[in-house]
Design a protein around this motif. Structure first.
Motif, PDB file in Angstrom:
ATOM      1  N   ASN A  47      -7.421 -13.591   3.338  1.00  0.00           N
ATOM      2  CA  ASN A  47      -6.397 -12.558   3.269  1.00  0.00           C
ATOM      3  C   ASN A  47      -5.004 -13.182   3.237  1.00  0.00           C
ATOM      4  O   ASN A  47      -4.447 -13.561   4.259  1.00  0.00           O
ATOM      5  CB  ASN A  47      -6.506 -11.594   4.460  1.00  0.00           C
ATOM      6  CG  ASN A  47      -7.700 -10.670   4.360  1.00  0.00           C
ATOM      7  OD1 ASN A  47      -8.259 -10.487   3.275  1.00  0.00           O
ATOM      8  ND2 ASN A  47      -8.109 -10.098   5.470  1.00  0.00           N
ATOM      9  N   LYS A  48      -4.453 -13.289   2.053  1.00  0.00           N
ATOM     10  CA  LYS A  48      -3.114 -13.831   1.876  1.00  0.00           C
ATOM     11  C   LYS A  48      -2.093 -12.741   1.559  1.00  0.00           C
ATOM     12  O   LYS A  48      -0.901 -12.918   1.760  1.00  0.00           O
ATOM     13  CB  LYS A  48      -3.113 -14.867   0.745  1.00  0.00           C
ATOM     14  CG  LYS A  48      -3.919 -16.112   1.046  1.00  0.00           C
ATOM     15  CD  LYS A  48      -3.291 -16.917   2.178  1.00  0.00           C
ATOM     16  CE  LYS A  48      -4.027 -18.226   2.412  1.00  0.00           C
ATOM     17  NZ  LYS A  48      -3.441 -18.994   3.533  1.00  0.00           N
ATOM     18  N   ARG A  49      -2.562 -11.620   1.035  1.00  0.00           N
ATOM     19  CA  ARG A  49      -1.644 -10.546   0.622  1.00  0.00           C
ATOM     20  C   ARG A  49      -2.142  -9.238   1.229  1.00  0.00           C
ATOM     21  O   ARG A  49      -3.188  -8.723   0.840  1.00  0.00           O
ATOM     22  CB  ARG A  49      -1.594 -10.470  -0.908  1.00  0.00           C
ATOM     23  CG  ARG A  49      -0.498  -9.552  -1.419  1.00  0.00           C
ATOM     24  CD  ARG A  49      -0.142  -9.827  -2.871  1.00  0.00           C
ATOM     25  NE  ARG A  49       1.035  -9.046  -3.243  1.00  0.00           N
ATOM     26  CZ  ARG A  49       0.993  -7.937  -3.967  1.00  0.00           C
ATOM     27  NH1 ARG A  49      -0.156  -7.476  -4.434  1.00  0.00           N
ATOM     28  NH2 ARG A  49       2.104  -7.277  -4.251  1.00  0.00           N
ATOM     29  N   LEU A  50      -1.388  -8.747   2.192  1.00  0.00           N
ATOM     30  CA  LEU A  50      -1.789  -7.544   2.912  1.00  0.00           C
ATOM     31  C   LEU A  50      -0.719  -6.474   2.810  1.00  0.00           C
ATOM     32  O   LEU A  50       0.444  -6.758   2.509  1.00  0.00           O
ATOM     33  CB  LEU A  50      -2.073  -7.857   4.385  1.00  0.00           C
ATOM     34  CG  LEU A  50      -3.196  -8.855   4.640  1.00  0.00           C
ATOM     35  CD1 LEU A  50      -2.597 -10.190   5.035  1.00  0.00           C
ATOM     36  CD2 LEU A  50      -4.138  -8.368   5.721  1.00  0.00           C
ATOM     37  N   ALA A  64      -6.123  -6.638   1.623  1.00  0.00           N
ATOM     38  CA  ALA A  64      -6.438  -5.551   2.563  1.00  0.00           C
ATOM     39  C   ALA A  64      -5.240  -4.630   2.676  1.00  0.00           C
ATOM     40  O   ALA A  64      -4.093  -5.093   2.670  1.00  0.00           O
ATOM     41  CB  ALA A  64      -6.815  -6.109   3.935  1.00  0.00           C
ATOM     42  N   VAL A  65      -5.517  -3.339   2.767  1.00  0.00           N
ATOM     43  CA  VAL A  65      -4.487  -2.315   2.957  1.00  0.00           C
ATOM     44  C   VAL A  65      -4.835  -1.560   4.234  1.00  0.00           C
ATOM     45  O   VAL A  65      -5.864  -0.889   4.302  1.00  0.00           O
ATOM     46  CB  VAL A  65      -4.418  -1.325   1.771  1.00  0.00           C
ATOM     47  CG1 VAL A  65      -3.362  -0.242   2.046  1.00  0.00           C
ATOM     48  CG2 VAL A  65      -4.120  -2.054   0.467  1.00  0.00           C
ATOM     49  N   LEU A  66      -3.989  -1.705   5.253  1.00  0.00           N
ATOM     50  CA  LEU A  66      -4.214  -1.025   6.524  1.00  0.00           C
ATOM     51  C   LEU A  66      -3.588   0.361   6.464  1.00  0.00           C
ATOM     52  O   LEU A  66      -2.453   0.511   6.018  1.00  0.00           O
ATOM     53  CB  LEU A  66      -3.592  -1.826   7.669  1.00  0.00           C
ATOM     54  CG  LEU A  66      -4.360  -3.047   8.187  1.00  0.00           C
ATOM     55  CD1 LEU A  66      -4.641  -4.057   7.088  1.00  0.00           C
ATOM     56  CD2 LEU A  66      -3.606  -3.713   9.338  1.00  0.00           C
ATOM     57  N   LYS A  84      -1.341   0.152  -7.152  1.00  0.00           N
ATOM     58  CA  LYS A  84      -0.774  -1.009  -6.464  1.00  0.00           C
ATOM     59  C   LYS A  84      -1.705  -1.536  -5.380  1.00  0.00           C
ATOM     60  O   LYS A  84      -1.772  -2.758  -5.144  1.00  0.00           O
ATOM     61  CB  LYS A  84       0.585  -0.643  -5.866  1.00  0.00           C
ATOM     62  CG  LYS A  84       1.696  -0.482  -6.906  1.00  0.00           C
ATOM     63  CD  LYS A  84       3.035  -0.189  -6.263  1.00  0.00           C
ATOM     64  CE  LYS A  84       4.148  -0.136  -7.300  1.00  0.00           C
ATOM     65  NZ  LYS A  84       4.388  -1.447  -7.946  1.00  0.00           N
ATOM     66  N   PHE A  85      -2.434  -0.645  -4.707  1.00  0.00           N
ATOM     67  CA  PHE A  85      -3.307  -1.070  -3.616  1.00  0.00           C
ATOM     68  C   PHE A  85      -4.414  -2.015  -4.102  1.00  0.00           C
ATOM     69  O   PHE A  85      -4.944  -2.810  -3.319  1.00  0.00           O
ATOM     70  CB  PHE A  85      -3.929   0.146  -2.937  1.00  0.00           C
ATOM     71  CG  PHE A  85      -2.962   0.936  -2.079  1.00  0.00           C
ATOM     72  CD1 PHE A  85      -1.742   0.409  -1.717  1.00  0.00           C
ATOM     73  CD2 PHE A  85      -3.291   2.214  -1.637  1.00  0.00           C
ATOM     74  CE1 PHE A  85      -0.846   1.126  -0.922  1.00  0.00           C
ATOM     75  CE2 PHE A  85      -2.413   2.938  -0.850  1.00  0.00           C
ATOM     76  CZ  PHE A  85      -1.192   2.398  -0.494  1.00  0.00           C
ATOM     77  N   LYS A  86      -4.766  -1.947  -5.363  1.00  0.00           N
ATOM     78  CA  LYS A  86      -5.833  -2.798  -5.901  1.00  0.00           C
ATOM     79  C   LYS A  86      -5.471  -4.271  -5.849  1.00  0.00           C
ATOM     80  O   LYS A  86      -6.364  -5.126  -5.872  1.00  0.00           O
ATOM     81  CB  LYS A  86      -6.144  -2.385  -7.342  1.00  0.00           C
ATOM     82  CG  LYS A  86      -6.726  -0.985  -7.489  1.00  0.00           C
ATOM     83  CD  LYS A  86      -6.867  -0.603  -8.960  1.00  0.00           C
ATOM     84  CE  LYS A  86      -7.336   0.839  -9.111  1.00  0.00           C
ATOM     85  NZ  LYS A  86      -7.411   1.256 -10.544  1.00  0.00           N
ATOM     86  N   TYR A 103      -9.315   6.401  -0.411  1.00  0.00           N
ATOM     87  CA  TYR A 103      -9.648   5.778   0.861  1.00  0.00           C
ATOM     88  C   TYR A 103     -11.032   5.132   0.848  1.00  0.00           C
ATOM     89  O   TYR A 103     -11.404   4.445   1.809  1.00  0.00           O
ATOM     90  CB  TYR A 103      -9.573   6.811   1.998  1.00  0.00           C
ATOM     91  CG  TYR A 103      -8.160   7.184   2.369  1.00  0.00           C
ATOM     92  CD1 TYR A 103      -7.386   6.357   3.165  1.00  0.00           C
ATOM     93  CD2 TYR A 103      -7.589   8.369   1.902  1.00  0.00           C
ATOM     94  CE1 TYR A 103      -6.086   6.684   3.508  1.00  0.00           C
ATOM     95  CE2 TYR A 103      -6.286   8.711   2.234  1.00  0.00           C
ATOM     96  CZ  TYR A 103      -5.545   7.865   3.036  1.00  0.00           C
ATOM     97  OH  TYR A 103      -4.249   8.201   3.366  1.00  0.00           O
ATOM     98  N   GLU A 104     -11.790   5.324  -0.227  1.00  0.00           N
ATOM     99  CA  GLU A 104     -13.102   4.695  -0.319  1.00  0.00           C
ATOM    100  C   GLU A 104     -13.033   3.290  -0.913  1.00  0.00           C
ATOM    101  O   GLU A 104     -14.050   2.592  -0.991  1.00  0.00           O
ATOM    102  CB  GLU A 104     -14.031   5.572  -1.161  1.00  0.00           C
ATOM    103  CG  GLU A 104     -14.331   6.921  -0.503  1.00  0.00           C
ATOM    104  CD  GLU A 104     -15.287   7.765  -1.317  1.00  0.00           C
ATOM    105  OE1 GLU A 104     -15.662   7.319  -2.435  1.00  0.00           O
ATOM    106  OE2 GLU A 104     -15.667   8.846  -0.852  1.00  0.00           O
ATOM    107  N   ALA A 105     -11.847   2.864  -1.349  1.00  0.00           N
ATOM    108  CA  ALA A 105     -11.693   1.506  -1.879  1.00  0.00           C
ATOM    109  C   ALA A 105     -12.075   0.490  -0.800  1.00  0.00           C
ATOM    110  O   ALA A 105     -11.761   0.661   0.374  1.00  0.00           O
ATOM    111  CB  ALA A 105     -10.253   1.282  -2.334  1.00  0.00           C
TER     112      ALA A 105
END
Length: 285
Positions: free
Chosen positions: A245-248, A85-87, A79-81, A132-134
């Motif tokens: 960045n529209k989808r975070l 950005a994923v904080l 899902k993170f793909k 976490y390297e993504a």
């Protein structure tokens, strides 16, 4: 015939994917973890809650449980793909790498405890499973020195925080909550499958973790939740200023998300629109 089978398969996948996404009618009713045992499902589930604003941007709060099924972390990685950005949370120096499968000598006491729990419960550990390297994963937490300074300013210590957590657990039990009791723990250890029974007990506790952690906040908030959330949302505001960045997403422990939800609503003019539940611990036998 093969095309018909493929069509049916794709349709069933689509239906199953949308079936777990529910609309949100009242933000006050949001919970950030649940234990479910309804005859069809038996699991500890963690949510992904979507918030949107009138500029077409979205922020998903992704509730983390730090030990879970390998399939749970694999689902999150997939899902993170899809996010710009994923904080993520991790109290560490800026730009420090997250080390997988650390030797015991390099582990913090908290990491050692979490690894011990995942072994006892036959689960996997977040730091070993999440990618976490993504390139789209962004550190959004305090450094150790920032956290120490904040705790000092608030007169906090790890001991005082542990005492507050213990008190919160006692209060939950007195209120008739699902807190783990000595009797329940003893019964689990004496059962034929202590690992499984202990997992069920802990799942019930984990499902109410946001309420438990809320009890330690006090009027001025704590470093553990409030101050770290402030730091995370400083990073979120920075990332939202980027036009691409529209989808975070914000990937943080479930206990942080009640406060984060209010920040999105009150400070970012966003509203929650949907919630998707994911099995973190599959408890079917």
């Amino acid at each position: 015939m093969k095309k018909i089978i493929l069509l049916i398969t794709l349709l069933s996948m689509a239906l199953s994917a949308t079936a777990v996404i529910e609309p949100i009618s009242d933000a006050e009713d949001l919970v950030f973890g649940r234990y479910i045992n309804d005859g069809e499902q038996h699991a500890l589930q963690m949510p992904i809650v979507k918030y949107t604003d009138n500029q077409g941007r979205s922020v998903d709060l992704v509730a983390a449980v730090h030990i879970g099924d390998a399939a749970y972390f694999a689902t999150l990685n997939d899902k993170f793909k899809s996010y710009d950005a994923v904080l993520y949370e991790a109290v560490m120096p800026e730009n420090a790498p997250i080390k997988k499968n650390q030797d015991m000598i390099d582990q913090s006491p908290l990491t050692m405890m979490q690894r011990g729990m995942k072994n006892a419960l036959n689960l996997t550990f977040q730091l070993d499973e999440v990618d976490y390297e993504a390139k789209n994963l962004v550190h959004a937490d305090m450094s150790p020195s920032e956290m120490s300074k904040s705790m000092e300013n608030k007169g906090e210590s790890m001991l005082t925080m542990m005492i507050k957590l213990w008190r919160a657990g006692v209060v939950q039990q007195l209120k008739g909550g699902a807190g783990m009791t000595n009797g329940g723990l003893l019964m689990a250890m004496l059962s034929g499958d202590p690992s499984y029974e202990l997992k069920v007990l802990m799942a019930k506790d984990m499902a109410s973790m946001d309420e438990t952690l809320g009890m330690i906040e006090g009027q001025e908030g704590s470093t553990l939740i409030t101050e770290r959330n402030k730091k995370a949302f400083q990073v979120l505001r920075r990332e939202m200023l980027s036009t691409k960045n529209k989808r975070l997403a914000v990937f943080y422990g479930a206990g942080h998300l009640k406060d984060m939800s209010q920040r999105l609503i009150n400070n970012f003019d966003m509203k929650p629109v949907s919630i998707e539940w994911i099995d973190a611990w599959d408890l079917t036998k």
